[in-house]
Design an enzyme around this catalytic site. Structure first.
Site, PDB file in Angstrom:
ATOM      1  N   GLU A 152     -10.519  -4.058 -21.844  1.00 31.07           N
ATOM      2  CA  GLU A 152     -10.703  -2.686 -21.351  1.00 31.07           C
ATOM      3  C   GLU A 152     -12.156  -2.273 -21.566  1.00 31.07           C
ATOM      4  OE1 GLU A 152     -11.420  -0.170 -23.594  1.00 31.07           O
ATOM      5  OE2 GLU A 152     -11.168  -1.351 -25.416  1.00 31.07           O
ATOM      6  N   LYS A 223     -16.077  -8.969 -22.738  1.00 29.46           N
ATOM      7  CA  LYS A 223     -15.891  -7.668 -23.393  1.00 29.46           C
ATOM      8  C   LYS A 223     -16.954  -7.447 -24.478  1.00 29.46           C
ATOM      9  CE  LYS A 223     -14.432  -4.090 -25.444  1.00 29.46           C
ATOM     10  NZ  LYS A 223     -13.905  -2.828 -25.088  1.00 29.46           N
ATOM     11  N   ASN A 227     -20.302  -4.695 -24.443  1.00 25.64           N
ATOM     12  CA  ASN A 227     -20.624  -3.736 -25.502  1.00 25.64           C
ATOM     13  C   ASN A 227     -21.966  -4.070 -26.160  1.00 25.64           C
ATOM     14  OD1 ASN A 227     -18.479  -2.081 -25.113  1.00 25.64           O
ATOM     15  ND2 ASN A 227     -17.377  -2.610 -26.981  1.00 25.64           N
ATOM     16  N   GLY A 272     -31.936   8.420 -29.806  1.00 21.87           N
ATOM     17  CA  GLY A 272     -31.338   9.256 -30.836  1.00 21.87           C
ATOM     18  C   GLY A 272     -31.323   8.568 -32.178  1.00 21.87           C
ATOM     19  N   CYS A 279     -16.348   1.060 -31.763  1.00 19.45           N
ATOM     20  CA  CYS A 279     -16.520  -0.127 -30.906  1.00 19.45           C
ATOM     21  C   CYS A 279     -17.865  -0.825 -31.084  1.00 19.45           C
ATOM     22  CB  CYS A 279     -16.328   0.265 -29.453  1.00 19.45           C
ATOM     23  SG  CYS A 279     -14.720   1.009 -29.146  1.00 19.45           S
TER      24      CYS A 279
HETATM   25  C1  UGA Z   1     -17.752   2.020 -25.881  1.00 16.36           C
HETATM   26  C2  UGA Z   1     -18.100   1.531 -24.468  1.00 16.36           C
HETATM   27  O1  UGA Z   1     -18.949   2.484 -23.825  1.00 16.36           O
HETATM   28  C3  UGA Z   1     -16.833   1.311 -23.623  1.00 16.36           C
HETATM   29  O2  UGA Z   1     -17.182   0.761 -22.375  1.00 16.36           O
HETATM   30  C4  UGA Z   1     -15.908   0.341 -24.370  1.00 16.36           C
HETATM   31  O3  UGA Z   1     -14.699   0.130 -23.665  1.00 16.36           O
HETATM   32  C5  UGA Z   1     -15.582   0.927 -25.733  1.00 16.36           C
HETATM   33  O4  UGA Z   1     -16.821   1.106 -26.467  1.00 16.36           O
HETATM   34  C6  UGA Z   1     -14.662  -0.051 -26.435  1.00 16.36           C
HETATM   35  O5  UGA Z   1     -15.098  -1.153 -26.769  1.00 16.36           O
HETATM   36  O6  UGA Z   1     -13.457   0.226 -26.545  1.00 16.36           O
HETATM   37  P1  UGA Z   1     -17.194   4.406 -26.986  1.00 16.36           P
HETATM   38  O7  UGA Z   1     -17.340   3.712 -28.303  1.00 16.36           O
HETATM   39  O8  UGA Z   1     -16.007   5.269 -26.747  1.00 16.36           O
HETATM   40  O9  UGA Z   1     -17.188   3.318 -25.770  1.00 16.36           O
HETATM   41  O10 UGA Z   1     -18.449   5.357 -26.847  1.00 16.36           O
HETATM   42  P2  UGA Z   1     -19.819   5.410 -26.039  1.00 16.36           P
HETATM   43  O11 UGA Z   1     -19.771   6.574 -25.145  1.00 16.36           O
HETATM   44  O12 UGA Z   1     -20.145   4.109 -25.448  1.00 16.36           O
HETATM   45  O13 UGA Z   1     -20.855   5.745 -27.216  1.00 16.36           O
HETATM   46  C7  UGA Z   1     -20.998   4.887 -28.342  1.00 16.36           C
HETATM   47  C8  UGA Z   1     -22.148   5.364 -29.213  1.00 16.36           C
HETATM   48  O14 UGA Z   1     -23.405   5.154 -28.549  1.00 16.36           O
HETATM   49  C9  UGA Z   1     -22.110   6.843 -29.583  1.00 16.36           C
HETATM   50  O15 UGA Z   1     -22.421   6.979 -30.951  1.00 16.36           O
HETATM   51  C10 UGA Z   1     -23.182   7.469 -28.710  1.00 16.36           C
HETATM   52  O16 UGA Z   1     -23.759   8.614 -29.287  1.00 16.36           O
HETATM   53  C11 UGA Z   1     -24.193   6.327 -28.638  1.00 16.36           C
HETATM   54  N1  UGA Z   1     -25.075   6.390 -27.430  1.00 16.36           N
HETATM   55  C12 UGA Z   1     -24.537   6.242 -26.188  1.00 16.36           C
HETATM   56  C13 UGA Z   1     -26.440   6.574 -27.586  1.00 16.36           C
HETATM   57  O17 UGA Z   1     -26.955   6.696 -28.724  1.00 16.36           O
HETATM   58  N2  UGA Z   1     -27.238   6.595 -26.470  1.00 16.36           N
HETATM   59  C14 UGA Z   1     -26.734   6.447 -25.229  1.00 16.36           C
HETATM   60  O18 UGA Z   1     -27.533   6.483 -24.254  1.00 16.36           O
HETATM   61  C15 UGA Z   1     -25.350   6.276 -25.071  1.00 16.36           C
END
Ligand code: UGA
Length: 452
Positions: A152, A223, A227, A272, A279
């Site tokens: 996923e 997968k 990530n 940031g 994940c």
């Molecule tokens: C992540 C992946 O985006 C999904 O595609 C994947 O399915 C999921 O892991 C998983 O393996 O189940 P998620 O952990 O829910 O999803 O969150 P994200 O929105 O990807 O953010 C992860 C972290 O990265 C957060 O702490 C966010 O603040 C940080 N982030 C994200 C940044 O620092 N900069 C960005 O540009 C984007």
């Protein structure tokens, strides 16, 4: 003709979002959950996690979903069994597969001569499908089944949207019939005819999902690779932001140039304090460990992980300098969940930063609009944790914005600043408007943002 009976084992955010998408595809879905409290919630049409659209889809009048603790009834009725249980990290950065194997052992005696696809949705190390198949074969030598890897790519907080509008659907299998079966599972998504509420329908992307048939090894590795790549983008942009801070360039401007190149892509370039959550930290470490075990030193990934670990402390040093030291200062930590719109505290940067500030002698007050209650169980008992922003900032010397909750973006910073003893703002997500913060009397510190 396309309606199947599908069992989904595990009612976490992956299991429930997957079940919601399958319901929208018109299948009869059995959600199997062993936690009695969670099951009771679901049966009473209460969604036990914070995830938009779940209730709308699962509890729609047309929804054919059944919540049960009875794995036997669900598996016997189903031709497809989706396993969506947790694979938490082990202390040695592997994946703890005990829940997956417990499910496989529960399923094995229920298998018979009617062919079933046993679909592993959980994130698992490469080769797990073969071990899973061997386990089932040993316990049920006569049974007809194929183990399928179907990873996923759901983001927490957008999981249902990602489940019904995936960019791609990846199916890894050895048996040709399993690909056909999985195509039937997802045909409504592939053909754009899933029954969706208007709130989701308006978000329908222009293009249909890509259908990718690959080997199970490739599906499992893809997968982790996806990530790791996203984590790499984040660490990369954070390093560029650090170079910006040293050279006088501005990260927002540099990213607008980078993201304007379609080959690079504009997503996941928000600088940031680094990435957190359940994940990226786990999967990057697991892939690095997996590669090392196979004899390969994945140097780039090791650097991604190191950069991420250092980024938060680098930012804190700037706050410390601006405050003339942390001892005796009161600092508010704004945002404890690992990203907005979730109450998940796993690998929370906010928690880590609160502990670090306290260790460096500051009096810490932590704030989160949603996760404050849960954070009380994680932070030391003497630390103030609240969902009241005004109270947290009252008399504080500065704050660190860790999670970009909407509440912070639209706050009256002039009014809030007037309650503070000193006005130092470390914007750890580059989410605030520097000019407005300065106009409100703050010393504003961003991540790689140029100071006029
Ligand atoms: C992540 C992946 O985006 C999904 O595609 C994947 O399915 C999921 O892991 C998983 O393996 O189940 P998620 O952990 O829910 O999803 O969150 P994200 O929105 O990807 O953010 C992860 C972290 O990265 C957060 O702490 C966010 O603040 C940080 N982030 C994200 C940044 O620092 N900069 C960005 O540009 C984007």
């Amino acid at each position: 003709m396309d309606t199947l009976e599908v069992a989904v084992v595990g009612a976490g955010y992956v299991g429930l979002s997957t079940a919601a998408a399958l319901v929208a595809c018109g299948h009869r879905v059995w959600v199997v959950e062993r936690d009695a409290g969670r099951l009771e919630d679901l049966r009473a049409q209460r969604v036990p996690i914070r995830e938009p659209h779940l209730a709308e889809l699962l509890f729609a009048p047309s929804s054919q979903v059944c919540f049960t603790a009875d794995l036997g009834a669900a598996v016997r009725a189903s031709s497809v069994v989706v396993i969506a249980v947790g694979t938490p990290p082990t202390p040695s950065h592997g994946a703890d597969l005990s829940q997956l194997y417990a499910v496989l052992e529960g399923i094995a005696p229920l298998l018979d001569e009617s062919p079933r696809a046993i679909v592993v949705k959980s994130t698992v190390p490469v080769g797990t499908h073969a071990d899973a198949a061997a386990t089932l074969r040993r316990l049920a030598p006569q049974a007809s089944f194929a183990v399928v890897s179907n990873p996923e790519f759901l983001r927490q907080g957008r999981a249902v949207r990602d489940a019904v509008f995936p960019d791609r659907i990846v199916v890894g299998a050895d048996a040709p019939w399993a690909f056909g079966q999985m195509r039937t599972v997802y045909s409504a998504l592939l053909e754009g005819r899933a029954a969706l509420p208007a709130t989701l329908e308006t978000q329908r992307p222009a293009s249909r999902p890509q259908w990718l048939e690959v080997s199970p090894h490739s599906a499992e590795l893809a997968k982790y690779a996806a990530n790791a790549f996203l984590a790499m983008k984040i660490s990369f942009v954070n390093e560029i932001a650090n170079v910006c801070a040293e050279t006088g360039a501005d990260i927002d401007e540099v990213v607008s140039v980078l993201g304007g190149d379609a080959r690079i892509g504009a997503d996941f370039l928000r600088a940031g304090l680094g990435y957190g959550g359940s994940c990226f930290p786990k999967d990057t470490r697991a892939l690095s460990t997996m590669a090392a075990k196979s004899g390969y030193d994945f140097r780039l990934l090791r650097a991604v992980i190191e950069v991420n670990a250092a980024q938060r402390y680098r930012a804190l040093e700037r706050l410390e300098r601006a405050l003339g030291g942390l001892r005796g200062r009161t600092v508010a930590v704004l945002g404890l969940s690992f990203k907005p719109d979730t109450d998940d505290l796993r690998e929370s940067l906010g928690v880590d930063i609160a502990l670090e500030l306290a260790a460096r002698g500051a009096t810490v007050r932590a704030h989160d609009p949603v996760a404050a209650q849960a954070a009380r169980g994680v932070l030391p008992s003497g630390m103030a944790v609240s969902d009241d922003l005004e109270a947290v900032l009252e008399g504080a010397d500065g704050f660190v914005l860790v999670t970009e909750w909407r509440e912070y973006l639209h706050a009256d910073w002039a009014g809030l600043g007037a309650r503070m003893r000193q006005r130092v703002a470390l914007d750890g997500r580059n989410a605030l408007e520097p000019a407005l913060m300065r106009a409100a009397g703050f010393t504003y510190i961003g991540i790689g943002r140029a100071t006029p």
